[in-house]
Design a protein around this motif. Structure first.
Motif, mmCIF file in Angstrom:
data_model
loop_
_atom_site.group_PDB
_atom_site.id
_atom_site.type_symbol
_atom_site.label_atom_id
_atom_site.label_comp_id
_atom_site.label_asym_id
_atom_site.label_seq_id
_atom_site.Cartn_x
_atom_site.Cartn_y
_atom_site.Cartn_z
ATOM 1 N N ARG A 121 -28.324 4.066 29.185
ATOM 2 C CA ARG A 121 -29.399 4.569 30.054
ATOM 3 C C ARG A 121 -28.807 5.659 30.954
ATOM 4 O O ARG A 121 -27.754 5.456 31.559
ATOM 5 C CB ARG A 121 -29.959 3.437 30.904
ATOM 6 C CG ARG A 121 -30.696 2.396 30.110
ATOM 7 C CD ARG A 121 -31.290 1.328 31.051
ATOM 8 N NE ARG A 121 -31.965 0.322 30.285
ATOM 9 C CZ ARG A 121 -31.417 -0.830 29.884
ATOM 10 N NH1 ARG A 121 -30.162 -1.108 30.218
ATOM 11 N NH2 ARG A 121 -32.097 -1.700 29.182
ATOM 12 N N GLU A 122 -29.481 6.785 31.034
ATOM 13 C CA GLU A 122 -28.989 7.877 31.884
ATOM 14 C C GLU A 122 -28.817 7.420 33.323
ATOM 15 O O GLU A 122 -27.889 7.839 34.004
ATOM 16 C CB GLU A 122 -29.943 9.071 31.814
ATOM 17 C CG GLU A 122 -29.891 9.804 30.493
ATOM 18 C CD GLU A 122 -30.833 10.999 30.456
ATOM 19 O OE1 GLU A 122 -31.616 11.204 31.421
ATOM 20 O OE2 GLU A 122 -30.768 11.742 29.461
ATOM 21 N N SER A 123 -29.700 6.533 33.771
ATOM 22 C CA SER A 123 -29.631 6.056 35.156
ATOM 23 C C SER A 123 -28.326 5.311 35.454
ATOM 24 O O SER A 123 -27.903 5.238 36.607
ATOM 25 C CB SER A 123 -30.831 5.161 35.469
ATOM 26 O OG SER A 123 -30.838 4.024 34.618
ATOM 27 N N ALA A 124 -27.673 4.778 34.436
ATOM 28 C CA ALA A 124 -26.410 4.064 34.630
ATOM 29 C C ALA A 124 -25.255 5.020 34.941
ATOM 30 O O ALA A 124 -24.201 4.595 35.405
ATOM 31 C CB ALA A 124 -26.077 3.232 33.398
ATOM 32 N N PHE A 125 -25.468 6.316 34.690
ATOM 33 C CA PHE A 125 -24.416 7.312 34.910
ATOM 34 C C PHE A 125 -24.917 8.438 35.810
ATOM 35 O O PHE A 125 -24.584 9.605 35.603
ATOM 36 C CB PHE A 125 -23.917 7.852 33.555
ATOM 37 C CG PHE A 125 -23.293 6.782 32.719
ATOM 38 C CD1 PHE A 125 -21.975 6.417 32.905
ATOM 39 C CD2 PHE A 125 -24.047 6.106 31.771
ATOM 40 C CE1 PHE A 125 -21.403 5.395 32.158
ATOM 41 C CE2 PHE A 125 -23.490 5.096 31.018
ATOM 42 C CZ PHE A 125 -22.169 4.733 31.211
ATOM 43 N N LYS A 126 -25.707 8.059 36.815
ATOM 44 C CA LYS A 126 -26.278 9.079 37.702
ATOM 45 C C LYS A 126 -25.204 9.861 38.457
ATOM 46 O O LYS A 126 -25.378 11.027 38.755
ATOM 47 C CB LYS A 126 -27.301 8.469 38.652
ATOM 48 C CG LYS A 126 -26.799 7.352 39.513
ATOM 49 C CD LYS A 126 -27.928 6.726 40.305
ATOM 50 C CE LYS A 126 -27.449 5.413 40.892
ATOM 51 N NZ LYS A 126 -28.528 4.566 41.276
ATOM 52 N N ASN A 127 -24.050 9.229 38.711
ATOM 53 C CA ASN A 127 -22.955 9.940 39.384
ATOM 54 C C ASN A 127 -22.266 10.940 38.450
ATOM 55 O O ASN A 127 -21.478 11.764 38.893
ATOM 56 C CB ASN A 127 -21.911 8.954 39.924
ATOM 57 C CG ASN A 127 -22.462 8.106 41.057
ATOM 58 O OD1 ASN A 127 -23.441 8.473 41.705
ATOM 59 N ND2 ASN A 127 -21.847 6.964 41.277
ATOM 60 N N ASP A 128 -22.549 10.834 37.158
ATOM 61 C CA ASP A 128 -21.971 11.730 36.160
ATOM 62 C C ASP A 128 -23.036 12.645 35.562
ATOM 63 O O ASP A 128 -22.915 13.088 34.418
ATOM 64 C CB ASP A 128 -21.307 10.911 35.047
ATOM 65 C CG ASP A 128 -20.161 10.061 35.562
ATOM 66 O OD1 ASP A 128 -19.291 10.610 36.259
ATOM 67 O OD2 ASP A 128 -20.148 8.848 35.267
ATOM 68 N N GLY A 129 -24.096 12.879 36.310
ATOM 69 C CA GLY A 129 -25.171 13.734 35.823
ATOM 70 C C GLY A 129 -25.998 13.081 34.721
ATOM 71 O O GLY A 129 -26.674 13.766 33.959
ATOM 72 N N GLY A 130 -25.912 11.753 34.630
ATOM 73 C CA GLY A 130 -26.683 11.030 33.616
ATOM 74 C C GLY A 130 -26.058 11.042 32.237
ATOM 75 O O GLY A 130 -26.701 10.661 31.266
ATOM 76 N N HIS A 131 -24.785 11.474 32.154
ATOM 77 C CA HIS A 131 -24.143 11.608 30.838
ATOM 78 C C HIS A 131 -22.896 10.744 30.707
ATOM 79 O O HIS A 131 -22.056 10.715 31.601
ATOM 80 C CB HIS A 131 -23.754 13.068 30.584
ATOM 81 C CG HIS A 131 -24.922 13.989 30.597
ATOM 82 N ND1 HIS A 131 -25.849 14.026 29.587
ATOM 83 C CD2 HIS A 131 -25.323 14.889 31.527
ATOM 84 C CE1 HIS A 131 -26.782 14.919 29.883
ATOM 85 N NE2 HIS A 131 -26.488 15.464 31.055
ATOM 86 N N LEU A 132 -22.772 10.100 29.573
ATOM 87 C CA LEU A 132 -21.564 9.380 29.193
ATOM 88 C C LEU A 132 -20.787 10.310 28.267
ATOM 89 O O LEU A 132 -21.282 10.685 27.201
ATOM 90 C CB LEU A 132 -21.909 8.072 28.468
ATOM 91 C CG LEU A 132 -20.741 7.304 27.869
ATOM 92 C CD1 LEU A 132 -19.807 6.795 28.957
ATOM 93 C CD2 LEU A 132 -21.248 6.146 27.027
ATOM 94 N N GLN A 133 -19.593 10.705 28.685
ATOM 95 C CA GLN A 133 -18.798 11.637 27.882
ATOM 96 C C GLN A 133 -17.496 11.027 27.388
ATOM 97 O O GLN A 133 -16.887 11.559 26.462
ATOM 98 C CB GLN A 133 -18.515 12.898 28.691
ATOM 99 C CG GLN A 133 -19.789 13.638 29.031
ATOM 100 C CD GLN A 133 -19.543 14.858 29.904
ATOM 101 O OE1 GLN A 133 -18.495 14.998 30.524
ATOM 102 N NE2 GLN A 133 -20.516 15.740 29.955
#
Length: 117
Positions: free
Chosen positions: A84-96
């Motif tokens: 979920r993008e919300s889980a990575f809001k501190n990373d702009g919503g992206h898992l990289q």
């Protein structure tokens, strides 16, 4: 042969192999299991009666199972990560990178499967 869940690819392959082998006069018993971890345990237990199993590549610990032999690679098993993008809001919503999963709650597979350890 220990396979996996009845709905999984390992079990389906086992059933197809069973049909092929019977044509050559070889009877194969297909055993459903929880997956790779269960299959390794069955192979490691001489009382289980299991002599052959499907195991996810890279999961078997050679120190724990020194007598296991791999005879073939059967599947290319891709690792898919859905989030979920919300889980990575501190990373702009992206898992990289997978290290971003640290301290996150992650669903990784069924009990006994190769993805759980």
């Amino acid at each position: 042969m220990a396979t996996g869940f009845p709905t999984g690819l390992y079990y389906q392959f086992g059933e197809r192999l069973k049909k092929e082998l019977i044509q050559d006069g070889v009877e194969l018993q297909v055993k459903t299991t929880g997956g790779t971890i269960d299959n390794l345990a069955l192979l490691g237990d001489p009382k289980s009666g299991v002599k052959f199993a499907m195991v996810q590549g890279g999961v078997g610990d050679m120190e724990k199972y020194p007598n296991l032999v791999s005879i073939a690679g059967l599947f290319y098993e891709t690792l898919w990560v859905w989030y979920r993008e919300s889980a990575f809001k501190n990373d702009g919503g992206h898992l990289q990178a997978l290290n971003q999963l640290k301290n996150k709650r992650v669903a990784i597979g069924n009990e006994g499967s190769g993805t759980l350890p």
